[in-house]
Design an enzyme around this catalytic site. Structure first.
Site, PDB file in Angstrom:
ATOM      1  N   CYS A  67      45.088 -65.202 -15.299  1.00 25.60           N
ATOM      2  CA  CYS A  67      44.531 -65.478 -13.980  1.00 25.60           C
ATOM      3  C   CYS A  67      43.032 -65.234 -13.976  1.00 25.60           C
ATOM      4  CB  CYS A  67      45.171 -64.577 -12.924  1.00 25.60           C
ATOM      5  SG  CYS A  67      46.959 -64.537 -12.960  1.00 25.60           S
ATOM      6  N   ARG A 120      46.147 -67.998 -10.267  1.00 28.82           N
ATOM      7  CA  ARG A 120      47.166 -67.772 -11.290  1.00 28.82           C
ATOM      8  C   ARG A 120      47.412 -68.996 -12.158  1.00 28.82           C
ATOM      9  NH1 ARG A 120      53.641 -67.042 -10.738  1.00 28.82           N
ATOM     10  NH2 ARG A 120      54.017 -65.965 -12.696  1.00 28.82           N
ATOM     11  N   ASN A 128      44.587 -60.081 -14.501  1.00 27.40           N
ATOM     12  CA  ASN A 128      44.230 -61.193 -15.371  1.00 27.40           C
ATOM     13  C   ASN A 128      44.539 -60.780 -16.798  1.00 27.40           C
ATOM     14  OD1 ASN A 128      43.006 -63.286 -16.794  1.00 27.40           O
ATOM     15  ND2 ASN A 128      40.944 -62.483 -16.514  1.00 27.40           N
ATOM     16  N   GLY A 129      45.442 -61.491 -17.466  1.00 29.46           N
ATOM     17  CA  GLY A 129      45.735 -61.178 -18.858  1.00 29.46           C
ATOM     18  C   GLY A 129      47.214 -61.249 -19.185  1.00 29.46           C
ATOM     19  N   GLU A 130      47.565 -60.636 -20.298  1.00 36.00           N
ATOM     20  CA  GLU A 130      48.958 -60.560 -20.745  1.00 36.00           C
ATOM     21  C   GLU A 130      49.198 -59.190 -21.367  1.00 36.00           C
ATOM     22  OE1 GLU A 130      51.107 -62.860 -20.158  1.00 36.00           O
ATOM     23  OE2 GLU A 130      49.876 -64.636 -19.764  1.00 36.00           O
TER      24      GLU A 130
END
Length: 627
Positions: free
Chosen positions: A2, A49, A74-76
């Site tokens: 995101c 997103r 924001n990220g994984e």
């Protein structure tokens, strides 16, 4: 994946929601699938997103059970499934299957220490309504950007990109000229600086906590190169491969189509080969090249793709691809002169037509000693042990008399550059090999008023703290530490994040897995690096996965034929931009010095391509963001 934005609101801004919406609209490319907002009397949060995990339920912001905490992310987080299992066993309740909710539970349990449990790339913000505090954090190596501004009023504004922050009415675009000086050296602006006086970058592996108008910033991680393992070469090879297999497999978790960037180099070749081991279908690979064959690695990428049975895609960049420059200036938001941003943008654009997630080979050089400068720094240490009189009479004088083409890629020219810097202290030597404009070149081109504005500031001083902190390490480990803390997050990771997200593509980097970085840092230097063979260990691993001829060949890097383009198709634009009255009126550079750089380059007397490209990108940024 995101983009996030937000701000605290001690002043009770009347147009809060409109400001928040405008900021969020600036990052729609980071998340075209969905958006979300949250606000109360003292906070405004929003996000965009790109749906990859828990597509149906993972909308943000996500709240805790009693609605007192909200997170935008924001990220994984690649280990979120195990974390979720552990938290569930403790009795914690989840209402989504997303990694975002796991972070929020960890924050409830561990507070600011939650970042220690996260394996992945991230930039997130958590608002705690119960004590009116805001917590923001950034991943260990800086894969995901996080900008902020702490205003005199006490309010904090943050977001993923410059354009978003600049939409806030209390943020000005006043230029930080020390940052511009740093940019001219490093081709980018090192954190925590930005080109704007009011905006800072939260540095990698740092968190920030805001409460009652005050902020606290702390660093939570750094790789330890001092605690060396007692390990054999065979054990090191096996463990490196084990961690890398795991890191690659974790990054293949996705509910959307997934592929890989394949340059034809060692690092991306290893990643695609490991993906092929566990993938049920042929791996989708994406490569980019140039019409100028000296800069193209496509033939090696093809060999790897054929070897692993990939579904391979290629794209050729031509000089007219430079039409994309205004778009790049817009997305990067501050001056950025790494010309490999051009092919990175185009390979991301082509890749996004087929997949939403792409793995890459970023990080192999920094942890496993892949750059030529590691060998050069090591050789310079030995060179300095020769008596000065012998160095000057037997080496430096004869080398200076040998004519060499003015081309950075020419071996004689590189030898001359080595000799010029080899006797310098470590940090100054590294600076000379990394910079576009060294201090002498700056003095030749700067106006008197710009020099006065800088008031003795020297960008080369930035590197001293890293080499000082690494004084007990070998020169190769010290240089790798400096790269991991400066060049990697300030240049390479910015390049890939912006280029990928501008095309709504998520880029994942198994070689930047924290466990792999930490393990590699503890390996004895002799296992990672041999003077005759940079990236020795990683190449041994690669040779068992892909063709030998791909592995053991000269390193090319992601070079771009900028020198040729500036002499030919780009020459009119170069002159028009850098010799304009607008450029001169900025008062930063002596126009006659800029003219000389251009004429030397066009006539082939010197290769000034790095300097000219740096000035060109700076002027385009001024025109877009300042004018």
């Amino acid at each position: 994946m995101c983009g996030i934005v937000g701000f605290t609101d001690l002043q009770k801004q009347s147009d809060k929601l409109n400001t928040l919406q405008q900021m969020n609209n600036c990052i729609i490319h980071r998340g075209p699938d969905d958006d979300g907002m949250y606000h109360s009397d003292k906070i405004a949060l929003a996000m965009r997103r790109l749906s990859i995990i828990d597509i149906s339920q993972g909308q943000q912001p996500i709240f805790n059970q009693d609605k007192t905490k909200a997170i935008i992310f924001n990220g994984e987080i690649y280990n979120f499934q195990q974390l979720r299992k552990d938290l569930t066993n403790e009795g914690r309740k989840f209402y989504t299957n997303s990694d975002t909710e796991v972070i929020l539970h960890l924050y409830e349990k561990h507070g600011v220490e939650c970042v220690a449990y996260l394996r992945g790339m991230f930039a997130f913000a958590i608002w705690d309504e119960s004590d009116k505090s805001l917590f923001i954090a950034r991943d260990r190596v800086g894969k995901k950007p996080l900008l902020y501004s702490h205003l005199p009023s006490g309010d904090l504004i943050f977001g993923s990109e410059f354009r978003a922050l600049l939409k806030h009415p209390q943020i000005s675009n006043e230029v930080d000229y020390q940052a511009i000086d740093n940019y001219l050296s490093f081709l980018c602006i090192p954190a925590p600086q930005t080109a704007f006086k009011q905006i800072r970058k939260l540095e990698p592996a740092h968190w920030l906590r805001w409460k009652n108008g005050e902020i606290k910033i702390e660093k939570y991680w750094s790789p330890d190169f001092s605690d060396k393992l007692q390990i054999s070469e065979e054990e090191a090879e096996a463990e490196t491969l084990r961690i890398l297999r795991e890191a690659t497999k974790l990054r293949m978790i996705s509910e959307v189509p997934l592929g890989a960037f394949l340059s034809g180099g060692v690092d991306s070749s290893i990643i695609t080969a490991l993906m092929a081991e566990v993938s049920e279908n042929p791996v989708k690979t994406f490569s980019i090249g140039f019409e100028e064959q000296d800069y193209s690695e496509l033939k090696f990428a093809r060999k790897v793709a054929e070897h692993i049975g990939a579904e391979h895609n290629e794209f050729i960049i031509k000089a007219d691809a430079l039409d994309v420059l205004p778009k790049l200036v817009e997305h990067y938001g501050e001056p950025y002169a790494d010309s490999s941003a051009i092919p990175t943008y185009y390979v991301a654009k082509e890749t996004r037509k087929h997949v939403t997630v792409a793995l890459n080979g970023d990080g192999g050089d920094e942890s496993f000693a892949g750059y030529e400068r590691y060998a050069a720094m090591n050789l310079a240490e030995k060179y300095q042990k020769f008596p000065s009189i012998l160095r000057k009479s037997l080496i430096e004088l004869p080398i200076s008399l040998i004519p060499a083409p003015n081309n950075f890629r020419n071996r004689i020219q590189r030898t001359k550059r080595f000799i010029k810097s080899a006797s310098l202290p470590k940090d100054e030597r590294y600076f000379q090999w990394m910079c576009a404009f060294d201090e002498e070149a700056k003095q030749n081109i700067y106006t008197a008023s710009f020099r006065q504005e800088l008031n003795g500031f020297k960008s080369s001083d930035l590197l001293k703290k890293w080499f000082t902190a690494s004084k007990n390490l070998s020169i190769v480990d010290a240089t790798m530490t400096t790269d991991i803390m400066t060049y990697l997050p300030n240049d390479l990771l910015v390049k890939v994040d912006i280029a990928a997200m501008a095309n709504s593509l998520e880029a994942r980097s198994p070689l930047l897995d924290q466990e792999l970085i930490e393990f590699a840092a503890r390996l004895p230097e002799a296992i990672k690096f041999r003077a005759s063979e940079p990236k020795y260990l990683l190449k041994k691993i690669a040779a068992k996965l892909v063709p030998h001829e791909v592995v053991y060949r000269p390193k090319m890097g992601f070079g771009v034929p900028i020198s040729e383009w500036l002499k030919s198709s780009m020459q009119p634009f170069l002159r028009e931009t850098l010799l304009s009255s607008k450029f001169e009126k900025r008062g930063l550079f002596r126009l006659e010095a800029v003219k000389l750089l251009i004429e030397e380059h066009i006539k082939g007397e010197k290769d000034n391509s790095n300097k000219l490209w740096t000035l060109l990108m700076l002027e385009m940024w001024f025109q877009r963001f300042i004018d």
